[in-house]
Design a protein around this motif. Structure first.
Motif, short mmCIF file in Angstrom:
data_model
loop_
_atom_site.label_atom_id
_atom_site.label_comp_id
_atom_site.label_asym_id
_atom_site.label_seq_id
_atom_site.Cartn_x
_atom_site.Cartn_y
_atom_site.Cartn_z
N LEU A 132 -18.02 39.59 -19.67
CA LEU A 132 -17.53 40.49 -18.63
C LEU A 132 -16.85 39.72 -17.50
CD1 LEU A 132 -17.30 43.45 -17.84
CD2 LEU A 132 -19.51 43.25 -16.68
N VAL A 133 -17.33 38.52 -17.22
CA VAL A 133 -16.68 37.68 -16.21
C VAL A 133 -15.20 37.49 -16.56
CG1 VAL A 133 -16.52 35.33 -15.27
CG2 VAL A 133 -18.75 36.45 -15.44
N ALA A 134 -14.94 37.24 -17.84
CA ALA A 134 -13.55 37.04 -18.28
C ALA A 134 -12.71 38.29 -18.01
CB ALA A 134 -13.52 36.69 -19.76
N VAL A 135 -13.29 39.47 -18.23
CA VAL A 135 -12.57 40.72 -17.98
C VAL A 135 -12.34 40.90 -16.48
CG1 VAL A 135 -12.64 43.23 -18.21
CG2 VAL A 135 -13.50 41.79 -20.06
N HIS A 162 -26.40 47.64 -16.70
CA HIS A 162 -26.53 47.41 -15.26
C HIS A 162 -26.75 45.93 -14.96
CE1 HIS A 162 -28.28 47.53 -11.19
NE2 HIS A 162 -29.22 46.75 -11.69
N ARG A 163 -27.64 45.31 -15.71
CA ARG A 163 -27.95 43.90 -15.48
C ARG A 163 -26.73 43.01 -15.74
NH1 ARG A 163 -33.84 43.69 -18.62
NH2 ARG A 163 -35.01 44.84 -17.02
N VAL A 164 -26.05 43.27 -16.84
CA VAL A 164 -24.88 42.48 -17.20
C VAL A 164 -23.77 42.66 -16.17
CG1 VAL A 164 -23.02 42.23 -18.89
CG2 VAL A 164 -25.39 42.40 -19.67
N ALA A 165 -23.52 43.89 -15.78
CA ALA A 165 -22.46 44.15 -14.80
C ALA A 165 -22.77 43.49 -13.46
CB ALA A 165 -22.27 45.65 -14.62
N THR A 166 -24.01 43.61 -13.03
CA THR A 166 -24.41 43.04 -11.74
C THR A 166 -24.31 41.52 -11.75
OG1 THR A 166 -25.91 44.91 -11.38
CG2 THR A 166 -26.28 42.94 -10.04
N TYR A 167 -24.81 40.90 -12.81
CA TYR A 167 -24.78 39.44 -12.91
C TYR A 167 -23.34 38.94 -13.06
CZ TYR A 167 -26.57 34.80 -14.24
OH TYR A 167 -26.87 33.46 -14.30
N ALA A 168 -22.56 39.63 -13.88
CA ALA A 168 -21.18 39.21 -14.10
C ALA A 168 -20.37 39.30 -12.81
CB ALA A 168 -20.53 40.07 -15.18
N SER A 170 -21.45 38.89 -9.84
CA SER A 170 -21.86 37.76 -9.01
C SER A 170 -21.24 36.46 -9.50
CB SER A 170 -23.38 37.66 -9.00
OG SER A 170 -23.82 36.54 -8.25
N LEU A 171 -21.32 36.22 -10.80
CA LEU A 171 -20.80 34.97 -11.37
C LEU A 171 -19.28 34.89 -11.23
CD1 LEU A 171 -22.87 34.70 -14.68
CD2 LEU A 171 -23.20 33.38 -12.57
N TRP A 185 -12.99 35.84 -8.78
CA TRP A 185 -12.64 37.14 -8.18
C TRP A 185 -13.91 37.82 -7.70
CZ3 TRP A 185 -8.53 39.49 -6.34
CH2 TRP A 185 -8.59 40.86 -6.08
N ASP A 186 -13.90 38.22 -6.43
CA ASP A 186 -15.05 38.90 -5.82
C ASP A 186 -14.75 40.39 -5.74
OD1 ASP A 186 -17.41 39.44 -4.53
OD2 ASP A 186 -16.72 38.75 -2.56
N ILE A 187 -15.52 41.19 -6.46
CA ILE A 187 -15.34 42.65 -6.44
C ILE A 187 -15.83 43.18 -5.10
CG2 ILE A 187 -15.97 44.83 -7.53
CD1 ILE A 187 -16.40 43.26 -10.13
#
Length: 309
Positions: A132-135, A162-168, A170-171, A185-187
């Protein structure tokens, strides 16, 4: 095509997006804003409501995921969304299945989770987040929408999403993290999809007044409500997309193996009208609310953000 405003949604299975934020997606797409959907699994363990397709079930041909991939594509066409992807690519993660807890919320299906190493609940969090970070770094969305920490009603794949989206999220903002995945990129704003308690009670009351006692059976307009319903005081935003309700309902119809036109979603729409599914609510998890409407809620998820950020 480059969009000044870009929305990223992270959902667990095909159909979750249309039920949860289909009207918002259609509205923003029609307004020329970028809308990207990432779906984490193909929903291989979903219930099949079309008798002639029952052979696709996991305990038979196990081809439901392939079919739901096509349903998702059809739904996105109805919503006008051209950018939709599966996390890590189609088939990377499998639906983890679910069962019902005696308290009325969903839990994981231990047999499915044990049988399938690629069940989404088994996913390594960092590995899944990196996909997801790549996206995120490619799309560079100002706004992210996903589930709350309980996944709305406890489904393990919703919780994992939820966990993956939240962690991604942040990373993706860390300049020194995985530079090979793109520029940091900071959302700016993150929201959790929600359902308004007052709207849910009004909808239930309208159903009961119309003599419908089976839709959302067991729910009392004046009694306790399920976990996925949020107190109005916890809501931060509402997107009025009632002009796009028919597109949302058409997208829901496209998910024919999962949603029937005589089921609870359409019954609610028929009895309450467009407002039942055209007003979509959100809780804010990151960022500052922008301009508020008359009811004290944001009316645009991009409120307060400069274009092109």
């Amino acid at each position: 095509m480059t969009f000044d405003q870009r929305l990223l949604l992270v959902h667990a299975h095909p159909d979750d997006e249309s039920i949860g934020q289909g009207a918002t997606m259609a509205k923003y797409a029609a307004e020329g804003r970028g809308v990207t959907l990432v779906t984490c699994t193909a929903g291989e363990m979903g219930e099949i409501l079309v008798p002639e397709l029952e052979h696709l079930a996991a305990d038979r041909d196990d081809l439901l995921g392939e079919h739901r991939k096509e349903e998702l594509a059809a739904a996105m066409k109805e919503l006008g969304v051209s950018d939709h992807r599966f996390l890590g690519g189609f088939g990377t993660y499998r639906d983890s299945g679910m069962a019902w807890h005696e308290d009325g919320h969903a839990i994981g299906d231990p047999e499915v989770i044990a049988k399938h190493p690629n069940a989404f609940w088994n996913a390594d969090l960092t590995e899944a987040a990196d996909h997801l970070v790549a996206v995120i770094r490619e799309v560079r969305p100002q706004v992210l929408v996903t589930y709350d920490q309980f996944g709305g009603y406890g489904h393990p794949d919703h919780i994992q999403a939820h966990r993956v989206a939240t962690y991604a999220a942040s990373l993706a903002a860390v300049p020194s993290y995985r530079k090979d995945l793109g520029e940091a990129w900071d959302i700016a704003k993150i929201y959790w999809g929600a359902m308004s308690e007052s709207r849910m009670r009004a909808g239930l009351r309208a159903l009961r007044d119309a003599g419908d006692t089976t839709t959302f059976e067991g729910m009392d307009p004046d009694g306790p409500l399920p976990h996925f319903v949020s107190a109005d005081e916890d809501l931060a935003a509402v997107v009025d997309a009632t002009d796009h309700v028919e597109r949302k309902l058409a997208a829901m119809r496209a998910h024919a193996t999962q949603i029937t036109t005589d089921g609870p979603f359409f019954a609610l729409s028929n009895n309450v009208g467009a407002v039942a599914w055209g007003l979509e609510f959100f809780r804010i998890a990151k960022g500052q609310p922008g301009e508020l409407g008359e009811d004290g809620l944001e009316t645009d998820l991009f409120a307060g953000l400069s274009t092109g950020r």
